[in-house]
Every structure is written in structure tokens, then in C-alpha cells.
Design a protein around this motif. Structure first.
Motif, PDB file in Angstrom:
ATOM      1  N   TYR A 284       0.845  -1.200   0.000  1.00  0.00           N
ATOM      2  CA  TYR A 284       0.000   0.000   0.000  1.00  0.00           C
ATOM      3  C   TYR A 284       0.878   1.247   0.000  1.00  0.00           C
ATOM      4  O   TYR A 284       1.654   1.482   0.921  1.00  0.00           O
ATOM      5  CB  TYR A 284      -0.904  -0.008   1.237  1.00  0.00           C
ATOM      6  N   LYS A 285       0.787   2.040  -1.070  1.00  0.00           N
ATOM      7  CA  LYS A 285       1.501   3.315  -1.166  1.00  0.00           C
ATOM      8  C   LYS A 285       0.565   4.324  -1.831  1.00  0.00           C
ATOM      9  O   LYS A 285      -0.040   4.024  -2.850  1.00  0.00           O
ATOM     10  CB  LYS A 285       2.758   3.192  -2.014  1.00  0.00           C
ATOM     11  N   ARG A 286       0.456   5.506  -1.253  1.00  0.00           N
ATOM     12  CA  ARG A 286      -0.348   6.580  -1.831  1.00  0.00           C
ATOM     13  C   ARG A 286       0.438   7.889  -1.696  1.00  0.00           C
ATOM     14  O   ARG A 286       1.006   8.181  -0.648  1.00  0.00           O
ATOM     15  CB  ARG A 286      -1.691   6.754  -1.110  1.00  0.00           C
ATOM     16  N   HIS A 287       0.425   8.681  -2.751  1.00  0.00           N
ATOM     17  CA  HIS A 287       1.094   9.975  -2.726  1.00  0.00           C
ATOM     18  C   HIS A 287       0.104  11.045  -3.183  1.00  0.00           C
ATOM     19  O   HIS A 287      -0.630  10.857  -4.138  1.00  0.00           O
ATOM     20  CB  HIS A 287       2.310   9.987  -3.656  1.00  0.00           C
ATOM     21  N   THR A 288       0.091  12.177  -2.506  1.00  0.00           N
ATOM     22  CA  THR A 288      -0.740  13.312  -2.883  1.00  0.00           C
ATOM     23  C   THR A 288      -0.011  14.593  -2.487  1.00  0.00           C
ATOM     24  O   THR A 288       1.031  14.542  -1.834  1.00  0.00           O
ATOM     25  CB  THR A 288      -2.142  13.231  -2.248  1.00  0.00           C
TER      26      THR A 288
END
Length: 176
Positions: free
Chosen positions: A80-84
């Protein structure tokens, strides 16, 4: 005043004359002037809370964007990886002046006294202090000379539309 605390966009800022600062986006054009709410003014003696006689004038210099904030979320061993990211919309303002706003009102208050000296003869006593409602009540009891002098004064100096209408109606009632 040497400094003031103002409220812009729900936040408080301590400002001095000539200072530039970034505030949350304001819905104003570049170059527009506005007067924020003054919460405190100080520097010359005792600080004053919520002074009514101090006005801060600010000018919008430019609309700008804040620095980019990178946000990353990660949970190990799950993939799980999320970038914003986020950039704040800001407005750069410059404080033009911190000072008393009552000076203009005091000057205006002193002007009618000078104008009364050049008032036409036959003007009723205390005419300069009458409000439009008081004038409307008192005008029917005046003679024709006083009514015409008051109408001449209103058209030349004060130019209050309600007073002119009241005087004209009193003149027509006196003539009929």
C-alpha cells in the motif's frame, strides 16, 4: 500608531506600516485597497482594544501559491503506497497605513460651521442642526422667505434630496 493586530480571513496578524505579508486567498483584484477589522492598536502609550478611531488600510499586491506539501502514505508488507500533494492559495498584501479614521469626519464636521457663515439671510434659527425628518415637520410652519432661503441653501451647499423634496412640497402647500 506603530502597530496593530488585524483580522483577515479568520486569522489574526500583528502588522506595521509598510509591511508585506501572505494571508489566505482574498477575493479581491490586484491593486485593490481594503480595510481589515482592527482588534488592537498600540505603540503610542496604552494599547487600545477594538479601537473605533483607528483604521488600517491594506493593498492587495498579488495572488500567489504557497509551497507544495507532499503527503505520502505507506503500510509495510502490504504494497500500500499513496502519494498526494497540496498548495495553499494565498494573497500577498501590503499595509499602507495605520492611523485614525476620524480625522476626515472631524474635518467634515467643522465644514458646515464655515458654510453656515455664507448661508443666505432669512434662514431659520438652528437650520444647520436639523435632520430631514425634523425639517419635514418644521417646514410647514415657516414663512415663504424662510422656505425659499432654506431651499437655496440646500441646493447650493448640503444637497440633501429629502430636504429639497420636503421644502419644495412645503412651498407648494403654502402657495395654494
Amino acid at each position: 500608531m506603530s502597530y496593530a493586530i488585524i483580522s483577515v480571513g479568520g486569522k489574526q496578524y500583528r502588522v506595521r506600516e509598510g509591511e508585506r505579508l501572505l494571508v489566505d486567498r482574498l477575493a479581491l483584484e490586484d491593486g485593490a485597497s481594503f480595510t481589515p477589522t482592527v482588534l488592537l492598536a498600540g505603540g503610542d502609550g496604552e494599547p487600545k482594544l477594538a479601537p473605533a478611531d483607528v483604521v488600517v488600510t491594506a493593498k492587495v499586491v498579488a495572488q500567489a501559491k504557497g509551497p507544495k506539501i507532499r503527503i505520502g502514505k505507506y503500510k509495510q508488507r502490504t504494497g500500500y503506497k499513496r502519494h498526494t500533494g497540496f498548495r495553499a492559495s494565498l494573497t500577498q498584501i501590503q499595509i499602507e497605513s495605520i492611523g485614525g479614521g476620524k480625522k476626515e469626519k472631524q474635518e467634515r464636521a467643522s465644514r458646515p460651521e464655515a458654510v453656515e457663515d455664507s448661508a443666505p439671510a432669512g434662514l431659520p434659527d438652528g437650520y444647520g442642526d436639523l435632520t430631514i425628518a425634523e425639517l419635514k415637520d418644521a417646514a410647514p410652519s415657516w414663512d415663504a422667505a424662510a422656505l425659499s432661503a432654506a431651499l437655496e441653501y440646500e441646493r447650493g451647499h448640503a444637497k440633501r434630496k429629502g430636504a429639497i423634496a420636503a421644502l419644495e412640497s412645503a412651498i407648494t402647500e403654502a402657495g395654494s
